[in-house]
Design a protein around this motif. Structure first.
Motif, PDB file in Angstrom:
ATOM      1  N   MET A 140      -9.410 -24.193  22.045  1.00 14.88           N
ATOM      2  CA  MET A 140     -10.730 -24.818  21.996  1.00 14.88           C
ATOM      3  C   MET A 140     -10.595 -26.304  22.286  1.00 14.88           C
ATOM      4  O   MET A 140      -9.675 -26.962  21.790  1.00 14.88           O
ATOM      5  N   LEU A 141     -11.543 -26.831  23.065  1.00 16.71           N
ATOM      6  CA  LEU A 141     -11.626 -28.266  23.340  1.00 16.71           C
ATOM      7  C   LEU A 141     -12.827 -28.824  22.600  1.00 16.71           C
ATOM      8  O   LEU A 141     -13.955 -28.398  22.840  1.00 16.71           O
ATOM      9  N   HIS A 142     -12.599 -29.787  21.700  1.00 13.21           N
ATOM     10  CA  HIS A 142     -13.702 -30.335  20.906  1.00 13.21           C
ATOM     11  C   HIS A 142     -13.500 -31.834  20.655  1.00 13.21           C
ATOM     12  O   HIS A 142     -13.368 -32.275  19.511  1.00 13.21           O
ATOM     13  N   PRO A 143     -13.508 -32.639  21.722  1.00 19.13           N
ATOM     14  CA  PRO A 143     -13.336 -34.093  21.549  1.00 19.13           C
ATOM     15  C   PRO A 143     -14.657 -34.781  21.189  1.00 19.13           C
ATOM     16  O   PRO A 143     -15.163 -35.638  21.922  1.00 19.13           O
ATOM     17  N   ALA A 144     -15.222 -34.412  20.051  1.00 15.12           N
ATOM     18  CA  ALA A 144     -16.558 -34.862  19.663  1.00 15.12           C
ATOM     19  C   ALA A 144     -16.602 -36.354  19.373  1.00 15.12           C
ATOM     20  O   ALA A 144     -15.618 -36.951  18.935  1.00 15.12           O
ATOM     21  N   ARG A 145     -17.767 -36.941  19.619  1.00 15.74           N
ATOM     22  CA  ARG A 145     -17.983 -38.346  19.276  1.00 15.74           C
ATOM     23  C   ARG A 145     -18.282 -38.515  17.792  1.00 15.74           C
ATOM     24  O   ARG A 145     -17.959 -39.538  17.197  1.00 15.74           O
ATOM     25  N   SER A 146     -18.923 -37.519  17.213  1.00 21.16           N
ATOM     26  CA  SER A 146     -19.265 -37.570  15.788  1.00 21.16           C
ATOM     27  C   SER A 146     -19.409 -36.148  15.292  1.00 21.16           C
ATOM     28  O   SER A 146     -20.031 -35.309  15.950  1.00 21.16           O
ATOM     29  N   GLU A 147     -18.842 -35.857  14.135  1.00 24.64           N
ATOM     30  CA  GLU A 147     -18.877 -34.501  13.590  1.00 24.64           C
ATOM     31  C   GLU A 147     -18.545 -34.565  12.114  1.00 24.64           C
ATOM     32  O   GLU A 147     -17.396 -34.772  11.726  1.00 24.64           O
ATOM     33  N   ALA A 148     -19.567 -34.410  11.263  1.00 22.93           N
ATOM     34  CA  ALA A 148     -19.336 -34.504   9.821  1.00 22.93           C
ATOM     35  C   ALA A 148     -18.290 -33.503   9.363  1.00 22.93           C
ATOM     36  O   ALA A 148     -17.446 -33.808   8.516  1.00 22.93           O
ATOM     37  N   ALA A 149     -18.323 -32.306   9.922  1.00 19.07           N
ATOM     38  CA  ALA A 149     -17.310 -31.298   9.591  1.00 19.07           C
ATOM     39  C   ALA A 149     -16.784 -30.680  10.878  1.00 19.07           C
ATOM     40  O   ALA A 149     -15.698 -30.987  11.340  1.00 19.07           O
ATOM     41  N   GLY A 150     -17.598 -29.820  11.496  1.00 19.28           N
ATOM     42  CA  GLY A 150     -17.181 -29.137  12.715  1.00 19.28           C
ATOM     43  C   GLY A 150     -16.862 -27.678  12.442  1.00 19.28           C
ATOM     44  O   GLY A 150     -15.707 -27.264  12.502  1.00 19.28           O
ATOM     45  N   GLN A 151     -17.890 -26.895  12.132  1.00 19.24           N
ATOM     46  CA  GLN A 151     -17.660 -25.494  11.812  1.00 19.24           C
ATOM     47  C   GLN A 151     -16.999 -24.742  12.953  1.00 19.24           C
ATOM     48  O   GLN A 151     -16.271 -23.765  12.722  1.00 19.24           O
ATOM     49  N   VAL A 152     -17.232 -25.181  14.189  1.00 17.43           N
ATOM     50  CA  VAL A 152     -16.607 -24.481  15.321  1.00 17.43           C
ATOM     51  C   VAL A 152     -15.085 -24.565  15.242  1.00 17.43           C
ATOM     52  O   VAL A 152     -14.382 -23.677  15.736  1.00 17.43           O
ATOM     53  N   ILE A 153     -14.574 -25.631  14.636  1.00 15.64           N
ATOM     54  CA  ILE A 153     -13.115 -25.735  14.438  1.00 15.64           C
ATOM     55  C   ILE A 153     -12.648 -24.623  13.504  1.00 15.64           C
ATOM     56  O   ILE A 153     -11.664 -23.924  13.775  1.00 15.64           O
ATOM     57  N   GLY A 154     -13.363 -24.446  12.400  1.00 20.62           N
ATOM     58  CA  GLY A 154     -13.023 -23.374  11.479  1.00 20.62           C
ATOM     59  C   GLY A 154     -13.158 -22.009  12.127  1.00 20.62           C
ATOM     60  O   GLY A 154     -12.344 -21.109  11.885  1.00 20.62           O
ATOM     61  N   GLU A 155     -14.186 -21.835  12.963  1.00 22.89           N
ATOM     62  CA  GLU A 155     -14.385 -20.555  13.637  1.00 22.89           C
ATOM     63  C   GLU A 155     -13.243 -20.254  14.602  1.00 22.89           C
ATOM     64  O   GLU A 155     -12.788 -19.110  14.710  1.00 22.89           O
ATOM     65  N   ALA A 156     -12.774 -21.284  15.306  1.00 28.46           N
ATOM     66  CA  ALA A 156     -11.645 -21.086  16.216  1.00 28.46           C
ATOM     67  C   ALA A 156     -10.396 -20.680  15.430  1.00 28.46           C
ATOM     68  O   ALA A 156      -9.682 -19.740  15.814  1.00 28.46           O
ATOM     69  N   LEU A 157     -10.116 -21.373  14.341  1.00 27.23           N
ATOM     70  CA  LEU A 157      -8.938 -21.031  13.535  1.00 27.23           C
ATOM     71  C   LEU A 157      -9.065 -19.631  12.948  1.00 27.23           C
ATOM     72  O   LEU A 157      -8.083 -18.881  12.880  1.00 27.23           O
ATOM     73  N   LEU A 158     -10.279 -19.257  12.539  1.00 22.45           N
ATOM     74  CA  LEU A 158     -10.501 -17.916  12.014  1.00 22.45           C
ATOM     75  C   LEU A 158     -10.252 -16.857  13.078  1.00 22.45           C
ATOM     76  O   LEU A 158      -9.829 -15.741  12.775  1.00 22.45           O
ATOM     77  N   ALA A 159     -10.511 -17.220  14.338  1.00 19.91           N
ATOM     78  CA  ALA A 159     -10.261 -16.309  15.457  1.00 19.91           C
ATOM     79  C   ALA A 159      -8.820 -16.369  15.938  1.00 19.91           C
ATOM     80  O   ALA A 159      -8.449 -15.664  16.883  1.00 19.91           O
ATOM     81  N   GLY A 160      -8.000 -17.224  15.329  1.00 19.51           N
ATOM     82  CA  GLY A 160      -6.602 -17.348  15.724  1.00 19.51           C
ATOM     83  C   GLY A 160      -6.398 -18.154  16.991  1.00 19.51           C
ATOM     84  O   GLY A 160      -5.408 -17.960  17.704  1.00 19.51           O
ATOM     85  N   VAL A 161      -7.301 -19.101  17.242  1.00 21.12           N
ATOM     86  CA  VAL A 161      -7.256 -19.911  18.461  1.00 21.12           C
ATOM     87  C   VAL A 161      -6.984 -21.374  18.088  1.00 21.12           C
ATOM     88  O   VAL A 161      -7.711 -21.940  17.263  1.00 21.12           O
ATOM     89  N   PRO A 162      -5.962 -22.010  18.665  1.00 21.94           N
ATOM     90  CA  PRO A 162      -5.693 -23.418  18.363  1.00 21.94           C
ATOM     91  C   PRO A 162      -6.770 -24.335  18.917  1.00 21.94           C
ATOM     92  O   PRO A 162      -7.517 -23.962  19.826  1.00 21.94           O
ATOM     93  N   VAL A 163      -6.845 -25.556  18.377  1.00 19.67           N
ATOM     94  CA  VAL A 163      -7.925 -26.484  18.695  1.00 19.67           C
ATOM     95  C   VAL A 163      -7.370 -27.858  19.051  1.00 19.67           C
ATOM     96  O   VAL A 163      -6.468 -28.367  18.365  1.00 19.67           O
ATOM     97  N   LEU A 164      -7.931 -28.443  20.100  1.00 21.82           N
ATOM     98  CA  LEU A 164      -7.696 -29.851  20.428  1.00 21.82           C
ATOM     99  C   LEU A 164      -8.993 -30.585  20.135  1.00 21.82           C
ATOM    100  O   LEU A 164     -10.006 -30.366  20.800  1.00 21.82           O
TER     101      LEU A 164
END
Length: 361
Positions: free
Chosen positions: A263-287
């Motif tokens: 997953m590519l998620h170079p966000a400018r602002s993100e209080a949490a970022g549930q999509v990061i958790g969703e990627a990890l739950l799916a077994g996918v690494p995140v940048l």
């Protein structure tokens, strides 16, 4: 208990709105009498929840929010619920779900309309600064610490929630198998696939990802959640039509994420970022960028890379190269994190419910 939840626009169905619905359902399932107050007029019957619509009053956004807060306070005084949980800045709410960063710390534009800023800051102070006693649910420790620095409130008022992941994501993660996405999108078998889930592509840094794609001719990017003309123009301007695939926010988003190499998620602002958790739950690494509240989850698990702030485009380009080189190891770490996350299902909802049920303790 009679519990009242207040959220301005429930039908936006962004992260905050989905969290509100999940909390309302969880509290109702525990036997509480739950009412959701909102200005949305077309959500009167969502499953078994009681949704009550308040009239939106005003034109400017800050006026709408201020009047909504006043109407909720008035409704609370008349109906006397045992607890009021707010998702907007509402003075004297018993609990507040902190979905955003502190407005007082925001880099306001020089020409920002003064009445708008004054109104937003006044509502924020009324919730966080002394003598307010509202108890606060934060998404991350970093978010909590930023608010404490800004308002110097009593730390005992704050609770940091376990990672927020919804039950439907857990259910989908357990059913993941062979994916149709690569073949349907026409992504070659020898190509790499990155995914970005971004309802607001500019805020989530999709333009940064597009700029980095020029250095990786075999990398395809799937962007889910936005059909913005701005996004389409950016793809065409960079001549990336064959390698950037824009799809709507789909019900099978976990399947889409799982089909990606990372997953590519170079966000400018993100209080949490549930999509990061969703990627990890799916077994996918995140940048991701360090601006994301859940960036620490990536660092602790080793399932990806975090770009330091302030953001530099060269760091993103280099980060993609590092991700590609280390993908086998990172996917192994992501799979391990997915297994541990399965053990935390519903923990965030339980933390909120127990805090509300023990409000006098």
């Amino acid at each position: 208990m009679k519990v009242m939840l207040a959220i301005f626009k429930l039908d936006r169905l962004g992260g905050k709105e989905r969290d509100c619905m999940a909390i309302a359902r969880h509290l109702a399932a525990r036997g509480h009498d739950v009412t959701v107050l909102t200005t949305s007029a077309d959500v009167a019957a969502i499953d078994d929840l009681r949704i009550e619509s308040l009239r939106a009053r005003g034109l400017a956004n800050h006026v709408l929010l201020r009047n909504f807060a006043r109407d909720v306070i008035d409704r609370r005084q008349r109906e006397r619920p045992d607890a009021l949980l707010s998702f907007e800045r509402i003075p004297d709410a018993d609990y507040h779900y902190v979905a955003d960063g502190a407005a007082i710390l925001r880099a306001w534009q020089l020409l920002a309309w003064p009445p708008r800023r004054r109104a937003k800051l006044a509502l924020e102070r009324a919730v966080f600064a002394a003598p307010a006693a509202t108890r606060l649910f934060f998404l991350t420790e970093r978010q909590r610490d930023e608010y404490i620095i800004a308002y110097d409130f009593e730390p005992a008022r704050a609770s940091v929630l376990p990672m927020v992941l919804h039950d439907d994501r857990y259910a989908a993660a357990r059913k993941l198998g062979a994916s149709r996405w690569r073949s349907e999108l026409g992504i070659p078998g020898d190509a790499l696939m990155a995914v970005s889930v971004a309802v607001d592509p500019k805020l989530k840094g999709v333009d940064r990802s597009l700029a980095a794609l020029a250095s990786y001719p075999k990398l395809h990017l799937v962007v889910a959640g936005s059909d913005s003309p701005w996004l389409h123009r950016g793809v065409v301007r960079r001549d990336l039509e064959r390698r950037v695939h824009i799809v709507p926010y789909v019900a099978e988003v976990m399947e889409l994420i799982a089909a990606a190499d990372f997953m590519l998620h170079p966000a400018r602002s993100e209080a949490a970022g549930q999509v990061i958790g969703e990627a990890l739950l799916a077994g996918v690494p995140v940048l991701a960028s360090a601006a994301c509240g859940y960036a620490g989850e990536i660092e602790r698990s080793g399932a990806g890379l975090v770009l330091p702030e302030p953001f530099q485009q060269e760091a993103l380009v280099a980060g993609i190269a590092a991700m590609i080189d280390a993908l086998p190891a990172m996917r192994k770490q992501a799979a391990a994190r997915a297994k541990s996350l399965q053990q935390q299902r519903g923990a965030w909802l339980l933390a909120i419910a127990e805090r509300i049920e023990q409000r006098d303790v």
